[in-house]
Design a protein around this motif. Structure first.
Motif, mmCIF file in Angstrom:
data_model
loop_
_atom_site.group_PDB
_atom_site.id
_atom_site.type_symbol
_atom_site.label_atom_id
_atom_site.label_comp_id
_atom_site.label_asym_id
_atom_site.label_seq_id
_atom_site.Cartn_x
_atom_site.Cartn_y
_atom_site.Cartn_z
ATOM 1 N N UNK A 95 0.799 -1.197 -0.162
ATOM 2 C CA UNK A 95 0.133 0.046 -0.025
ATOM 3 C C UNK A 95 0.750 1.292 -0.108
ATOM 4 N N UNK A 96 1.847 1.047 0.754
ATOM 5 C CA UNK A 96 2.713 2.621 0.798
ATOM 6 C C UNK A 96 4.304 2.158 0.716
ATOM 7 N N UNK A 97 4.551 1.693 -0.255
ATOM 8 C CA UNK A 97 6.120 1.631 -0.497
ATOM 9 C C UNK A 97 6.690 3.006 -0.376
ATOM 10 N N UNK A 98 7.817 2.882 0.177
ATOM 11 C CA UNK A 98 8.392 4.246 0.262
ATOM 12 C C UNK A 98 9.481 4.453 -0.511
ATOM 13 N N UNK A 99 10.344 3.450 -0.917
ATOM 14 C CA UNK A 99 11.565 3.588 -1.557
ATOM 15 C C UNK A 99 11.222 3.438 -3.089
ATOM 16 N N UNK A 100 11.919 4.226 -4.046
ATOM 17 C CA UNK A 100 11.697 4.399 -5.372
ATOM 18 C C UNK A 100 11.834 2.873 -5.956
ATOM 19 N N UNK A 158 3.215 9.767 -10.820
ATOM 20 C CA UNK A 158 3.514 10.474 -12.336
ATOM 21 C C UNK A 158 4.190 9.445 -12.999
ATOM 22 N N UNK A 159 4.942 8.638 -12.619
ATOM 23 C CA UNK A 159 5.846 7.671 -13.516
ATOM 24 C C UNK A 159 4.758 6.627 -13.996
#
Lengths: 331, 292
Positions: free
Chosen positions: B249-254, B280-281
């Protein structure tokens, strides 16, 4: 069962083909072997009419008997164990000459081939297991021994150990002066024969162990990088068990196939070895036969060699399935 | 699930001593809890397999663990310093406490020994007191456990399908009732259907037998489905570690986001695995490329 029946049929057909070829070859040769033979024998003394007839029968020239009948006659005599009369040792039957030479070659060359194989595989497995350590230097050493021309190695060994050091006899399969009446079933004769066999055996082992060792070492290195070796290690198996059941056994499979071929050629003897050591084996017999245009003897020796090559391959065919389960069941 | 640890790795670094040296694993710290499934995700060459091999001390030169500590907390309360183990102790530790299932389902079994002999090897080495009869019984039981007909015990590996071979490997890994099982891409060589069957089997067995699993794969969606916690590795480092839900649900690392994006959803839109947060990506991707 169907598998075995099929194999046996294939081998029988091969046997028939080689025997027929053996019959055909002297008849296809240029020149007339029968005439050469008869001339040679006449030089040695009186030759009876029956012998001349016999020779013509074996080599099939100078007569008007059709090839087909000659062929049938050839088979008939073969099945009675009659391989003809030798010119070299006239008038000894070829069968007798081969029967006398065969045990020498079988025991000496056979035993040293097996020893070379066992040593090569054993040391090869060990060198492969300890790859990257000092033992790797063993490999070039043994390959050098193999690449040296065999007769040269044998002559050097004779010069050093037989002539100079007098540790071993210079030639022969036994001491002809101690046993003038030929081989006898006594302990004294046996030990004399063994004593005579040591140096030839050493030369054979020295010159052939390198090949087995090199092949086994490389197969071992390849096998050790297989996934199932890592699995075996992760399973916490003892190193000895991994070495034996997981690495060596799998690595030896290609060598065993090669061994069956080598084993088949044991009977052909080691012509050079028997020549250098004047050893009374099949190799020397064949050499003599070729030198003296002794066609009957040549044919006889070729026949025996062919049969043993086939027998060795057949045996290995049967054994192979036990070593490699993947080779079972498929014909 | 208890938060009691079963395997702790602290500051583990592993290098390949080639020229120039490669740092395959850099200061990785991990705690595996009793009975949990810890997913280890990352692209090929990120060091996840090397780390797994390091945890079981299976590294071979030129790979070398240059620093770090690995401690195994045994069921009876003993702590075992895995890095300090050697020789006979290390051998006895392997498989008994930590077993492994390897990447190559096809090649993990010795082709010239029957499955029975290979299972027997495990018992004979680790449980020398077991009788022949007991070994056979246990082997049959294990095969049944992983859903293979026990009569298949005498088969040779080449007589089995890829899926069956991997089940055999799992049976073997279960043989000594280990507390940790390291699975290095156990389903990579298999098709999706067989893969699903095997994963289900693993989940079922884990629930029943209570071992902890380190599950290594590059298949992040699969991990999200099966693991309790997930560690994402990139170039030898763990860049993100969290519960499966967190990562989903909320991956932090790119990099984690990128990994999640790289799997198409059933409907064909890329980036569908990320539900929350502005991406955006991801949106750029969906507009510029055709659905896969």
């Amino acid at each position: 069962m169907k598998f075995y029946a099929r194999r046996i049929t294939i081998y029988l057909v091969t046997l028939w083909a080689t025997i027929s070829l053996n019959f055909l070859l002297p008849r296809l040769m240029p020149g007339d072997p029968a005439e050469i033979l008869i001339a040679k024998m006449q030089r040695a003394g009186e030759v009876s009419e029956t012998t001349i007839r016999n020779i013509r029968l074996i080599l099939g020239s100078g007569s008007d008997v059709p090839l087909w009948e000659q062929y049938l006659g050839y088979w008939g005599r073969l099945l009675h164990g009659d391989l003809g009369i030798s010119v070299t040792k006239y008038p000894t039957p070829v069968t007798e000459l081969i029967a006398n030479a065969l045990p020498w070659t079988l025991v000496l060359v056979g035993l040293s081939t097996v020893i070379a194989f066992v040593l090569g595989i054993g040391i090869g497995a060990w060198v492969g297991w300890r790859r990257g350590t000092w033992v790797d230097h063993l490999v070039p050493g043994t390959t050098v021994l193999q690449s040296i021309p065999y007769f040269w190695l044998a002559l050097i060994l004779v010069a050093v150990f037989a002539v100079n050091l007098r540790w071993f006899p210079i030639f022969g399969g036994y001491d002809v002066f101690a046993f003038p009446s030929g081989p006898e079933p006594t302990l004294a004769f046996l030990s004399d024969a063994i004593y005579h066999g040591i140096l030839p055996a050493i030369t054979i082992v020295l010159s052939s162990v390198g090949g087995w060792l090199f092949g086994m070492r490389n197969m071992m290195v390849a096998t050790l990088s297989e996934d199932y070796i890592i699995t075996a290690e992760a399973k916490g198996l003892r190193p000895g068990r991994i070495l034996r059941a997981y690495a060596s056994r799998n690595a030896a499979i290609p060598s065993i196939a090669g061994f069956s071929i080598t084993l088949g050629f044991v009977v052909a003897g080691s012509i050079v070895m028997e020549q250098v050591f004047t050893y009374p084996g099949v190799g020397k017999l064949m050499f003599q036969a070729v030198q003296n245009n002794d066609y009957a003897l040549m044919q006889g020796v070729f026949l025996v060699i062919t049969i043993t090559v086939l027998a060795a391959n057949f045996l290995m065919d049967l054994v192979y399935g036990f070593i490699d389960p993947r080779a079972r069941h498929n014909a | 699930m208890s938060a009691e640890p079963v395997l702790t790795a602290t500051d583990v670094s592993i290098e390949y001593l080639v020229d120039p040296p490669v740092e395959a694993v850099k200061n990785v710290s991990l705690t595996l809890h009793r009975g949990e499934i810890l997913g280890l995700a990352g692209e090929s060459g990120c060091g996840k397999s090397t780390l797994a091999y390091g945890l079981n001390r299976l590294l071979k030169p030129p790979a070398m663990m240059s620093s770090g500590e690995v401690v195994f907390h045994d069921r009876d309360g003993h702590d075992i310093d895995v890095v300090g183990l050697d020789g006979e102790h290390l051998r006895a530790f392997r498989w008994d406490k930590v077993s492994m299932v390897f990447q190559g389902a096809m090649n993990s079994l010795n082709p010239v020994l029957s499955v029975k002999e290979q299972l027997d090897d495990v018992f004979r080495t680790h449980r020398p007191k077991m009788r022949r009869r007991e070994r056979l019984e246990r082997s049959r039981e294990l095969l049944e456990l992983v859903g293979v007909d026990p009569d298949r015990l005498t088969s040779f590996p080449h007589e089995l399908s890829g899926g069956m071979r991997q089940r055999m490997m799992i049976a073997m890994a279960l043989a000594l009732d280990p507390q940790v099982m390291i699975m290095d891409e156990p389903t990579t060589a298999l098709d999706v259907v067989v893969q699903r069957g095997i994963i289900r089997e693993i989940m079922r067995l884990r629930e029943r037998l209570g071992f902890a699993v380190i599950f290594i794969t590059h298949d992040l969606p699969l991990l999200i489905e099966i693991s309790d916690r997930i560690a994402v590795m990139l170039r030898g480092e763990i860049v993100e570690l969290g519960t499966a839900d967190d990562i989903y649900r909320n991956a932090r690392h790119d990099y984690t986001k990128k990994l999640l994006e790289s799997f198409p959803s059933l409907r064909g839109d890329r980036g569908d695995f990320i539900r929350t947060g502005a991406m955006p990506v991801a949106s750029a991707l969906t507009t510029s490329t055709e659905a896969v």
